[in-house]
Design a protein around this motif. Structure first.
Motif, PDB file in Angstrom:
ATOM      1  N   GLY A   1       0.786  -1.040   0.121  1.00  0.00           N
ATOM      2  CA  GLY A   1       0.046   0.168  -0.435  1.00  0.00           C
ATOM      3  C   GLY A   1       0.844   1.207   0.184  1.00  0.00           C
ATOM      4  O   GLY A   1       2.236   1.347   0.435  1.00  0.00           O
ATOM      5  N   SER A   2       0.605   2.241  -0.473  1.00  0.00           N
ATOM      6  CA  SER A   2       1.367   3.316   0.024  1.00  0.00           C
ATOM      7  C   SER A   2       1.139   4.279   0.796  1.00  0.00           C
ATOM      8  O   SER A   2       2.723   4.365   1.251  1.00  0.00           O
ATOM      9  N   ASP A   3       0.414   3.791   1.815  1.00  0.00           N
ATOM     10  CA  ASP A   3       1.262   3.433   3.644  1.00  0.00           C
ATOM     11  C   ASP A   3       2.097   3.736   3.671  1.00  0.00           C
ATOM     12  O   ASP A   3       3.072   3.791   4.453  1.00  0.00           O
TER      13      ASP A   3
ATOM     14  N   LEU B   1       5.120   5.616   1.402  1.00  0.00           N
ATOM     15  CA  LEU B   1       5.329   6.542   2.626  1.00  0.00           C
ATOM     16  C   LEU B   1       6.089   6.727   4.057  1.00  0.00           C
ATOM     17  O   LEU B   1       6.892   7.770   4.307  1.00  0.00           O
TER      18      LEU B   1
ATOM     19  N   TYR C   1      -3.594  14.604   4.505  1.00  0.00           N
ATOM     20  CA  TYR C   1      -3.190  13.460   5.191  1.00  0.00           C
ATOM     21  C   TYR C   1      -2.854  13.031   7.162  1.00  0.00           C
ATOM     22  O   TYR C   1      -1.729  13.514   6.441  1.00  0.00           O
TER      23      TYR C   1
ATOM     24  N   ASP D   1       2.022  12.726  -3.095  1.00  0.00           N
ATOM     25  CA  ASP D   1       1.485  12.115  -3.035  1.00  0.00           C
ATOM     26  C   ASP D   1       0.090  12.141  -3.762  1.00  0.00           C
ATOM     27  O   ASP D   1      -1.199  12.955  -3.567  1.00  0.00           O
TER      28      ASP D   1
ATOM     29  N   ALA E   1      -2.798   9.580  -4.446  1.00  0.00           N
ATOM     30  CA  ALA E   1      -3.537   8.796  -4.358  1.00  0.00           C
ATOM     31  C   ALA E   1      -4.264   8.411  -5.213  1.00  0.00           C
ATOM     32  O   ALA E   1      -4.893   7.513  -5.528  1.00  0.00           O
ATOM     33  N   TYR E   2      -4.565  10.170  -5.576  1.00  0.00           N
ATOM     34  CA  TYR E   2      -6.523  10.256  -6.032  1.00  0.00           C
ATOM     35  C   TYR E   2      -5.814  10.576  -7.514  1.00  0.00           C
ATOM     36  O   TYR E   2      -6.896  11.427  -7.978  1.00  0.00           O
TER      37      TYR E   2
ATOM     38  N   THR F   1      -1.226   4.086  -6.132  1.00  0.00           N
ATOM     39  CA  THR F   1      -1.819   3.190  -5.016  1.00  0.00           C
ATOM     40  C   THR F   1      -2.606   2.519  -6.318  1.00  0.00           C
ATOM     41  O   THR F   1      -2.925   2.961  -7.024  1.00  0.00           O
TER      42      THR F   1
ATOM     43  N   SER G   1      -5.115   0.993  -4.480  1.00  0.00           N
ATOM     44  CA  SER G   1      -6.445   1.001  -3.637  1.00  0.00           C
ATOM     45  C   SER G   1      -7.351   1.826  -3.971  1.00  0.00           C
ATOM     46  O   SER G   1      -8.284   1.219  -3.151  1.00  0.00           O
ATOM     47  N   LYS G   2      -7.488   2.455  -4.478  1.00  0.00           N
ATOM     48  CA  LYS G   2      -7.885   3.739  -5.550  1.00  0.00           C
ATOM     49  C   LYS G   2      -9.408   3.385  -7.017  1.00  0.00           C
ATOM     50  O   LYS G   2      -9.950   2.276  -7.127  1.00  0.00           O
TER      51      LYS G   2
ATOM     52  N   ARG H   1      -3.275  -4.461  -0.909  1.00  0.00           N
ATOM     53  CA  ARG H   1      -2.567  -3.352  -0.499  1.00  0.00           C
ATOM     54  C   ARG H   1      -1.366  -3.705  -1.655  1.00  0.00           C
ATOM     55  O   ARG H   1      -0.352  -4.311  -1.353  1.00  0.00           O
TER      56      ARG H   1
HETATM   57  N1  PMP Z   1      -2.844   8.992   0.722  1.00  0.00           N
HETATM   58  C1  PMP Z   1      -3.655   9.285   1.013  1.00  0.00           C
HETATM   59  C2  PMP Z   1      -3.686  11.326   0.493  1.00  0.00           C
HETATM   60  C3  PMP Z   1      -4.691   8.876   1.202  1.00  0.00           C
HETATM   61  O1  PMP Z   1      -5.884   9.143   1.484  1.00  0.00           O
HETATM   62  C4  PMP Z   1      -3.915   7.206   1.127  1.00  0.00           C
HETATM   63  C5  PMP Z   1      -5.136   6.358   1.836  1.00  0.00           C
HETATM   64  N2  PMP Z   1      -5.780   6.400   3.110  1.00  0.00           N
HETATM   65  C6  PMP Z   1      -3.330   6.680   1.493  1.00  0.00           C
HETATM   66  C7  PMP Z   1      -2.044   7.495   0.946  1.00  0.00           C
HETATM   67  C8  PMP Z   1      -2.560   5.164   1.894  1.00  0.00           C
HETATM   68  O2  PMP Z   1      -3.998   4.254   0.568  1.00  0.00           O
HETATM   69  P1  PMP Z   1      -2.472   3.148   0.624  1.00  0.00           P
HETATM   70  O3  PMP Z   1      -1.964   2.657   1.424  1.00  0.00           O
HETATM   71  O4  PMP Z   1      -4.230   2.103   0.531  1.00  0.00           O
HETATM   72  O5  PMP Z   1      -2.733   3.034  -0.966  1.00  0.00           O
END
Ligand code: PMP
Length: 350
Positions: free
Chosen positions: A84-86, A89, A110, A180, A182-183, A206, A208-209, A217
């Motif tokens: 996951g990007s968490d 990061l 975030y 970052d 993510a979106y 990521t 995830s979205k 993940r």
């Molecule tokens: N960066 C931002 C701005 C997010 O909102 C999120 C989602 N919570 C993430 C990173 C992490 O997403 P993920 O670990 O699922 O890739």
């Protein structure tokens, strides 16, 4: 207190959005994708040979790194993957933010950034967004130990223009700037095109979205080979096998289905534009949304009370306490049908 408890690391953890256990919930609270992952992912899972689970996964995650490099037109030495990007990061904070000088990120952003900074004891400053929730690029021109911001920003959904992103990167050639993204697939312009000119830029995305695989993940960073090398050195000093066998196979399969990716992202963007109009008709105001969520508030309506009333009816959105943001709800874009149920509720409630 037991004597050893004095040696515990004291941290205030990040609070993830709720994952309700009951069925029948309209879940618009954690920015997940309402559509399933690509059928190519389902097929790859069906074909997956469980015998492979006997073995450790490839620590370099090479198939996935190669597929990402191909998808984005980069060298395989310019891509790093994580859980996951968490994870990506967190690893980036540990790798790049070691100067002792404060790192910079927006006050409304975030909320995990300050948690990692506290965990790793990195000093930080949070320049305030302007009164329209915009990042003021000039706030990031001062001496710092690194810069990070989401684009589009969360929870505002507001995108910063590429020229302004470049200005921030260009003014910070002595530190690493992390964007970052993510979106980003839902709106705004990616900073990826700047990588060829800035060795201090790291772009994080990521699955995830936009690829609808939050449950698997997978996140990734793209940047100059020296940054990726440094990230890998830290990763191998922490845990060599971050990516499991199935993530590597299914992630690679997802990347092969570009048509499905475009179709579902397109649907979410179209639903978002309709939702924006409906919310506006109901008296809500929101910063121009560029992500798969809308940050909406209604003058005269208590956001927390509305959040509670929605939850009571099994419609989950997100509310953050705090100055300025406490007046808003973050509403993830669901399917048209889910959004309709939300609007029916709002019409009655208001
Ligand atoms: N960066 C931002 C701005 C997010 O909102 C999120 C989602 N919570 C993430 C990173 C992490 O997403 P993920 O670990 O699922 O890739």
């Amino acid at each position: 207190m037991k004597p050893w408890e004095a040696n515990f690391r004291n941290v205030t953890p990040y609070v993830p959005g709720e994952q309700p256990k009951q069925t029948g919930v309209i879940k618009l609270n954690t920015n997940e994708n309402p559509y399933g992952p690509s059928p190519a992912v389902k097929k790859a899972l069906e074909d997956f040979d469980t015998e492979r689970l006997r073995l450790y996964p490839d620590p370099a995650s090479q198939v996935l790194v190669d597929a990402l490099a191909k998808r984005y037109g980069l060298g395989t030495d310019q891509v790093f993957v994580g859980v996951g990007s968490d994870d990506v990061l967190a690893m980036s904070f540990l790798t790049f933010f070691n100067s002792g000088k404060p790192i910079l990120f927006p006050d409304i952003s975030y909320s995990f950034y300050s948690v990692w900074a506290e965990l790793y004891r990195i000093p930080y400053e949070r320049p305030a967004l302007d009164e329209t929730f915009r990042i003021r690029k000039e706030d990031y021109y001062k001496e710092n130990g690194g810069v990070i911001f989401p684009n589009p920003n969360a929870p505002t959904s507001l995108a910063l223009g590429l020229a302004e992103v470049e200005d921030i990167v260009a003014h910070n050639q002595k530190s690493v700037v992390i964007v970052d993204e993510a979106y980003i697939d839902f709106g705004g312009e990616s900073a990826l095109g700047l990588l060829s000119r800035y060795e201090n830029l790291l772009v994080v995305q990521t699955f995830s979205k936009s690829r609808s695989m939050a449950g698997l993940r997978i996140g990734y960073a793209m940047g100059a080979p020296a940054l990726i090398r440094a990230l890998n050195d830290v990763k191998y000093s922490f845990n060599s096998y971050t990516m499991n066998q199935t993530s590597l196979v299914l992630g690679t399969a997802a990347l092969e289905d570009e048509a499905y990716f475009r179709e579902t992202v397109g649907k979410i963007r179209a639903t978002r534009e309709r939702a924006k109009e409906r919310l506006s008709d109901l008296g809500f105001v929101c910063p121009e949304p560029s992500a798969n969520f809308i940050f909406a508030g209604r003058p005269g309506t208590d956001a927390k009370a509305l959040f509670d009333a929605l939850r009571e009816k099994n419609i989950y959105v997100r509310h953050f306490d705090g100055p300025r943001i406490g007046d808003y709800l973050r509403i993830t874009i669901g399917t048209d049908e889910q959004m309709e149920r939300l609007f029916e509720f709002l019409e009655n409630y208001l």
